[in-house]
Design an enzyme around this catalytic site. Structure first.
Site, PDB file in Angstrom:
ATOM      1  N   CYS A 147       0.838  -1.195   0.000  1.00 51.83           N
ATOM      2  CA  CYS A 147       0.000   0.000   0.000  1.00 51.83           C
ATOM      3  C   CYS A 147       0.875   1.248   0.000  1.00 51.83           C
ATOM      4  O   CYS A 147       1.877   1.329   0.714  1.00 51.83           O
ATOM      5  CB  CYS A 147      -0.905  -0.011   1.229  1.00 51.83           C
ATOM      6  SG  CYS A 147      -1.836   1.517   1.461  1.00 51.83           S
TER       7      CYS A 147
ATOM      8  N   ASP B  48      -0.063  -6.094  -0.435  1.00 50.63           N
ATOM      9  CA  ASP B  48      -1.186  -6.354  -1.333  1.00 50.63           C
ATOM     10  C   ASP B  48      -0.814  -7.558  -2.190  1.00 50.63           C
ATOM     11  O   ASP B  48       0.226  -7.559  -2.855  1.00 50.63           O
ATOM     12  CB  ASP B  48      -1.464  -5.144  -2.235  1.00 50.63           C
ATOM     13  CG  ASP B  48      -1.910  -3.918  -1.456  1.00 50.63           C
ATOM     14  OD1 ASP B  48      -2.657  -4.085  -0.477  1.00 50.63           O
ATOM     15  OD2 ASP B  48      -1.506  -2.795  -1.827  1.00 50.63           O
TER      16      ASP B  48
END
EC number: 1.7.1.13
Length: 282
Positions: free
Chosen positions: A190, A197
């Site tokens: 992120c 992620d």
């Protein structure tokens, strides 16, 4: 670290900050992030984008009250057009959806229209919303990305810093090929919180053959890279187009869900229709 990670446009985001959870409808909770933040460094402007596409969101934690106060639940499907001024920041989206929880709406269509209106206003672009009753989705099989998986290569990797170097001289031969390549090893972080992620990616192209080892090394180099999902997909599309120069290219990533949301961006310069079934990790 992304070149715009500390940009002032990100200062007002609730992401990475302590926030209160509201359960009464509040459209002001939605926050947008200018797409220009990552497009400008790539030399992309609204009038010269080399792709079309959308950001597909699945809303798994969507609930509200009907006119009699009985809770309703649905799975939402949102498509945010690539031409929108802003992408939607995911934590703000989660907080916004939470604000529906104790709010009464007369009909499902009112909920759908409310979502569509608010998301369009935040994104400053076209957004479509569909709501599915749970029985519509029961029994749907787990989907998979069609294509040749490039993950099981016998190679050693010790560099996880993002670089486009692997894509230089990554094509060979003059013969045109058409193939679809898949990797489940995409991992980025992120932009704000640096939380991981996780995603799977499908790359379809027609052009000179791309070296699969070099492509995999390039994808793995995102492992410490800080950008939002949508920005990573546009970067991957732009880098492959720049260095490998395929005639046609489509890049589609499906990320694991966080906070009841998954984000699945795709970009293409040809006729591409993304399959929307959830993958094994979604």
């Amino acid at each position: 670290m992304s070149s715009y990670e500390n940009h002032q446009a990100l200062d007002g985001l609730t992401l990475g900050k302590s926030t209160d959870y509201r359960d009464n409808y509040d459209a002001s909770l939605l926050q947008g992030v200018p797409r220009s933040l990552n497009r400008d460094p790539l030399g992309l402007t609204a009038d010269n984008l080399p792709f079309h596409g959308a950001d597909i969101w699945t809303l798994y934690e969507l609930s509200w009250l009907n006119s009699q106060g009985l809770p309703q639940v649905a799975v939402g499907h949102v498509e945010l057009d690539y031409t929108s001024v802003n992408l939607i920041e995911s934590k703000s989206f989660k907080l916004y959806l939470n604000s529906f929880n104790q709010t009464r709406f007369d009909t499902w269509e009112t909920v759908r229209q409310t979502l569509e209106r608010d998301l369009r206003a935040c994104a400053q672009g076209n957004v479509s919303v569909r709501l599915h009753r749970l029985d519509e989705l029961e029994g749907q099989p787990v989907a998979h990305f069609h294509g040749a998986c490039i993950d099981d290569q016998d190679i050693s990797i010790d560099n996880y810093q993002f670089t486009t170097d692997y894509l230089q001289h990554a094509v060979s031969g003059e013969k045109q090929v058409e193939e679809t390549l898949v990797s489940h090893l995409l991992k980025s972080n992120c932009l704000i919180t640096h939380q991981p992620d996780w995603g799977s990616i499908q790359i379809q192209y027609r052009g000179r053959k791309i070296d699969r080892e070099k492509l995999l090394r390039y994808l793995v180099s995102f492992r410490h890279h800080n950008e939002f999902h949508e920005q990573c997909v546009e970067r991957i599309f732009n880098d492959i187009l720049r260095f490998c120069q395929p005639e046609t290219l489509s890049v589609y990533a499906r990320y694991t869900r966080r906070g009841g949301l998954d984000i699945n961006p795709w970009r293409s310069n040809t006729d591409f229709v993304p399959a929307t079934g959830r993958l094994a990790r979604q």
